[in-house]
Design a protein around this motif. Structure first.
Motif, PDB file in Angstrom:
ATOM      1  N   CYS A  66      43.092  55.762  30.944  1.00 32.86           N
ATOM      2  CA  CYS A  66      44.449  55.381  31.357  1.00 32.86           C
ATOM      3  C   CYS A  66      44.720  55.733  32.811  1.00 32.86           C
ATOM      4  O   CYS A  66      45.421  55.005  33.507  1.00 32.86           O
ATOM      5  N   HIS A  71      46.805  52.436  33.481  1.00 34.83           N
ATOM      6  CA  HIS A  71      47.430  51.817  32.308  1.00 34.83           C
ATOM      7  C   HIS A  71      48.941  51.718  32.520  1.00 34.83           C
ATOM      8  O   HIS A  71      49.647  52.717  32.545  1.00 34.83           O
ATOM      9  N   CYS A  74      52.063  53.577  30.675  1.00 34.08           N
ATOM     10  CA  CYS A  74      51.483  54.596  29.800  1.00 34.08           C
ATOM     11  C   CYS A  74      51.862  55.982  30.319  1.00 34.08           C
ATOM     12  O   CYS A  74      51.850  56.221  31.515  1.00 34.08           O
ATOM     13  N   TRP A 116      42.463  51.001  25.432  1.00 32.26           N
ATOM     14  CA  TRP A 116      42.869  52.102  26.306  1.00 32.26           C
ATOM     15  C   TRP A 116      42.632  53.438  25.613  1.00 32.26           C
ATOM     16  O   TRP A 116      42.784  53.546  24.396  1.00 32.26           O
ATOM     17  N   CYS A 118      44.406  56.017  25.482  1.00 33.40           N
ATOM     18  CA  CYS A 118      45.557  56.559  24.741  1.00 33.40           C
ATOM     19  C   CYS A 118      45.682  55.909  23.363  1.00 33.40           C
ATOM     20  O   CYS A 118      46.360  56.438  22.488  1.00 33.40           O
TER      21      CYS A 118
HETATM   22 ZN   LIG Z   1      47.309  54.590  28.135  1.00 32.08          ZN
END
Ligand SMILES: [Zn+2]
Length: 146
Positions: A66, A71, A74, A116, A118
């Motif tokens: 990320c 990202h 995020c 991703w 996360c």
């Molecule tokens: Zn992320």
């Protein structure tokens, strides 16, 4: 020479950060393998060296950190508050490169999927992987959120 030591320290720190948990790309590969998918890893013949290449499905999967890949929206991505010019150049460079690679792959008929980091946390890992599997098989739209 003055930079040598700090460079080593930096890569040491980074390897420590990366190794505290199973690498995200390993999580994805293990899952896909257990579901019977066969793939190539880090195929350097393709733009962006995709983490997972599934020739049978003409699909590539990128597993993105990320921070490094910025990202959007995020909570694990924030612009660093120091060395801002350095980070801005580095991260926007990565974003540009990602875009170009995805475009080249798509133009060559590859389906490009991005997971991703996360989305692989313990709480949402299972649903992410399940959704990824469906996207590879074309059971759901590839742009539907993981
Ligand atoms: Zn992320």
């Amino acid at each position: 020479m003055a930079d040598k030591h700090s460079k080593e320290t930096r890569s040491y720190n980074m390897s420590r950060i990366r190794s505290k948990d199973t690498k995200p790309e390993e999580i994805v590969r293990k899952y896909l393998f257990s579901k019977g998918f066969r793939y190539r890893k880090n195929d350097s013949r393709l733009p962006g060296k995709p983490d997972v290449v599934l020739p049978k499905y003409r699909t590539v999967v990128f597993i993105n950190g990320c921070f490094w890949h910025a990202h959007e929206g995020c909570r694990y991505f924030v612009w660093p508050q120091s060395n801002t010019a350095f980070w801005k150049a580095k991260i926007t460079g990565t974003i540009q490169r990602d875009k170009q690679c995805h475009q080249m792959l798509t133009e060559n008929g590859w389906k490009v999927l991005v997971v991703w980091e996360c989305e692989l946390k313990k709480t949402n890992r299972e649903s992410t992987l399940c959704q990824l599997e469906k996207q590879i098989k074309g059971l759901v739209d590839e742009n539907s959120p993981l």
